[in-house]
Design a protein around this motif. Structure first.
Motif, mmCIF file in Angstrom:
data_model
loop_
_atom_site.group_PDB
_atom_site.id
_atom_site.type_symbol
_atom_site.label_atom_id
_atom_site.label_comp_id
_atom_site.label_asym_id
_atom_site.label_seq_id
_atom_site.Cartn_x
_atom_site.Cartn_y
_atom_site.Cartn_z
ATOM 1 N N ILE A 140 5.031 -22.061 7.158
ATOM 2 C CA ILE A 140 5.245 -20.656 6.819
ATOM 3 C C ILE A 140 4.709 -19.809 7.975
ATOM 4 C CG2 ILE A 140 4.895 -18.815 5.157
ATOM 5 C CD1 ILE A 140 6.690 -21.213 4.214
ATOM 6 N N PRO A 185 8.662 -15.211 6.474
ATOM 7 C CA PRO A 185 8.917 -14.248 5.391
ATOM 8 C C PRO A 185 8.755 -12.822 5.903
ATOM 9 C CG PRO A 185 7.236 -15.889 4.771
ATOM 10 C CD PRO A 185 7.422 -15.975 6.249
ATOM 11 N N ILE A 188 6.466 -9.521 1.651
ATOM 12 C CA ILE A 188 6.573 -10.083 0.314
ATOM 13 C C ILE A 188 5.377 -9.585 -0.512
ATOM 14 C CG2 ILE A 188 6.846 -12.229 -1.001
ATOM 15 C CD1 ILE A 188 8.973 -11.938 1.215
ATOM 16 N N ASN A 192 -1.654 -11.314 -0.265
ATOM 17 C CA ASN A 192 -1.755 -11.165 1.187
ATOM 18 C C ASN A 192 -1.438 -9.733 1.626
ATOM 19 O OD1 ASN A 192 -0.123 -11.062 3.828
ATOM 20 N ND2 ASN A 192 -1.148 -13.036 4.062
HETATM 21 P P1 NAP Z 1 -1.568 -15.315 -0.989
HETATM 22 O O1 NAP Z 1 -1.038 -14.944 -2.339
HETATM 23 O O2 NAP Z 1 -2.836 -14.728 -0.502
HETATM 24 O O3 NAP Z 1 -1.600 -16.892 -0.896
HETATM 25 C C1 NAP Z 1 -2.272 -17.570 0.136
HETATM 26 C C2 NAP Z 1 -2.530 -18.982 -0.283
HETATM 27 O O4 NAP Z 1 -3.268 -19.661 0.741
HETATM 28 C C3 NAP Z 1 -3.379 -19.056 -1.549
HETATM 29 O O5 NAP Z 1 -3.015 -20.156 -2.310
HETATM 30 C C4 NAP Z 1 -4.755 -19.253 -0.966
HETATM 31 O O6 NAP Z 1 -5.702 -19.790 -1.860
HETATM 32 C C5 NAP Z 1 -4.436 -20.210 0.156
HETATM 33 N N1 NAP Z 1 -5.543 -20.314 1.078
HETATM 34 C C6 NAP Z 1 -6.090 -19.339 1.835
HETATM 35 N N2 NAP Z 1 -7.149 -19.822 2.518
HETATM 36 C C7 NAP Z 1 -7.290 -21.120 2.167
HETATM 37 C C8 NAP Z 1 -8.208 -22.143 2.499
HETATM 38 N N3 NAP Z 1 -9.224 -21.939 3.346
HETATM 39 N N4 NAP Z 1 -8.049 -23.364 1.945
HETATM 40 C C9 NAP Z 1 -7.045 -23.596 1.079
HETATM 41 N N5 NAP Z 1 -6.143 -22.670 0.712
HETATM 42 C C10 NAP Z 1 -6.269 -21.448 1.246
HETATM 43 O O7 NAP Z 1 -0.505 -14.869 0.097
HETATM 44 P P2 NAP Z 1 1.024 -15.250 0.352
HETATM 45 O O8 NAP Z 1 1.666 -14.014 0.797
HETATM 46 O O9 NAP Z 1 1.608 -16.027 -0.753
HETATM 47 O O10 NAP Z 1 0.836 -16.166 1.638
HETATM 48 C C11 NAP Z 1 1.361 -17.460 1.786
HETATM 49 C C12 NAP Z 1 1.729 -17.674 3.240
HETATM 50 O O11 NAP Z 1 2.787 -16.779 3.596
HETATM 51 C C13 NAP Z 1 0.588 -17.386 4.227
HETATM 52 O O12 NAP Z 1 0.625 -18.333 5.273
HETATM 53 C C14 NAP Z 1 0.935 -16.010 4.733
HETATM 54 O O13 NAP Z 1 0.400 -15.770 5.990
HETATM 55 C C15 NAP Z 1 2.445 -16.107 4.772
HETATM 56 N N6 NAP Z 1 3.155 -14.846 4.834
HETATM 57 C C16 NAP Z 1 3.064 -13.931 3.835
HETATM 58 C C17 NAP Z 1 3.797 -12.756 3.934
HETATM 59 C C18 NAP Z 1 3.767 -11.696 2.874
HETATM 60 O O14 NAP Z 1 4.346 -10.631 3.102
HETATM 61 N N7 NAP Z 1 3.152 -11.907 1.748
HETATM 62 C C19 NAP Z 1 4.609 -12.520 5.057
HETATM 63 C C20 NAP Z 1 4.667 -13.469 6.049
HETATM 64 C C21 NAP Z 1 3.949 -14.635 5.930
HETATM 65 P P3 NAP Z 1 -6.750 -18.798 -2.603
HETATM 66 O O15 NAP Z 1 -5.990 -18.180 -3.750
HETATM 67 O O16 NAP Z 1 -7.824 -19.708 -3.018
HETATM 68 O O17 NAP Z 1 -7.178 -17.780 -1.592
#
Ligand code: NAP
Length: 250
Positions: A140, A185, A188, A192
């Motif tokens: 991702i 993505p 979203i 995050n």
């Molecule tokens: P999210 O809801 O904050 O989810 C992040 C996930 O990563 C959670 O399950 C979190 O667990 C886990 N995580 C973080 N630090 C960790 C660690 N040290 N060890 C194990 N797990 C860990 O955000 P999301 O938007 O779904 O993000 C998922 C991915 O998409 C990320 O790589 C993010 O950078 C990417 N992304 C997101 C967006 C967006 O607009 N949302 C856009 C581009 C890319 P906890 O719940 O325990 O923290």
């Protein structure tokens, strides 16, 4: 369209208790895969949703900020699901601060979780996939694999690194039957981006810039993840597929 089926495949998804990782893990199960979840928080909802689809699942507690034994996470998946065909590197964090104030701690935390752990868990998975002669790695990435963003320099560095590592791994693993791709993505609505959604000005600026005129939902990423995990994408490797409501096209 049997090529899109994941029936009989074994997947490992990181950070699947919430957000994009949760949507991807459930979609892989819906497409037929058994799915192991590796993360630091209990993914109760995701485990239940996968079980409800009749697929096997596995809860591996692992802190991916640098302390988890990554080869063991892969080894446990292989041992308990009977193999590993798909790795989705989703876990990630973001730290926001002005460039002039940005701390070393915020630099290291983001690089360690978003890039270093992603590479070394991929390496462990790739060793297994190369031995079996097939596999899929889906990273991702982000729009900040292409752009610099605002107040998130370590995130931009890490996600640009994810794009580079995706291509580097794809080149070496393609002749061994393993494809490595990434999904970028757009904006979203997840934890995050909670701070951006709550900031009225930034929220409006972001919405004005998205041709689709809405924030993405975690489920918007699911189809691309299934495609890049399936035989339908066997001749696709080293790509960063934007799923962004048109943001990059603008
Ligand atoms: P999210 O809801 O904050 O989810 C992040 C996930 O990563 C959670 O399950 C979190 O667990 C886990 N995580 C973080 N630090 C960790 C660690 N040290 N060890 C194990 N797990 C860990 O955000 P999301 O938007 O779904 O993000 C998922 C991915 O998409 C990320 O790589 C993010 O950078 C990417 N992304 C997101 C967006 C967006 O607009 N949302 C856009 C581009 C890319 P906890 O719940 O325990 O923290």
């Amino acid at each position: 369209m049997a090529g899109f089926s994941l029936s009989g495949r074994r997947a490992l998804v990181t950070g699947a208790n919430t957000g994009i990782g949760q949507a991807i893990a459930i979609a892989l199960a819906e497409a037929g895969a058994d799915v192991a979840l590796a993360g630091r928080s209990e993914p109760a909802e995701t485990l239940a949703a996968i079980a409800a689809k009749g697929r096997r699942t596995l809860d591996i507690r692992a802190d991916l900020s640098g302390t988890a034994p990554l080869a063991e996470v892969v080894g446990q998946t292989v041992a308990e699901l009977g193999g590993l065909d798909i790795l989705v590197n989703n876990a990630g964090i973001i730290r926001r601060d002005d460039l002039l104030d940005f701390s070393e701690e915020d630099w290291d935390a983001v690089l360690d979780t978003n890039l270093k752990s992603l590479f070394f868990i991929s390496q462990a998975a790739a060793r297994h996939m190369v031995a079996q002669g097939s596999g899929k790695i889906v990273n991702i990435a982000s729009l900040l694999s292409f752009q610099g963003g605002i107040r998130v320099p370590s995130y931009a560095a890490a996600k640009s690194g994810v794009a580079g590592v995706t291509r580097a791994m794809a080149n070496e693993l393609a002749p061994r039957g393993v494809q490595v791709n990434a999904i970028a993505p757009g904006y979203i609505a997840t934890n995050n981006t909670a701070a951006l959604q709550a900031d009225e000005t930034r929220n409006r600026q972001i919405l004005e810039r998205i041709p689709a005129a809405r924030w993405g939902r975690p489920e918007d990423i699911a189809g691309a993840a299934v495609f890049l995990s399936s035989p339908a994408s066997d001749y696709v490797t080293g790509q960063i597929l934007a799923v962004d409501g048109g943001w990059l096209a603008r």
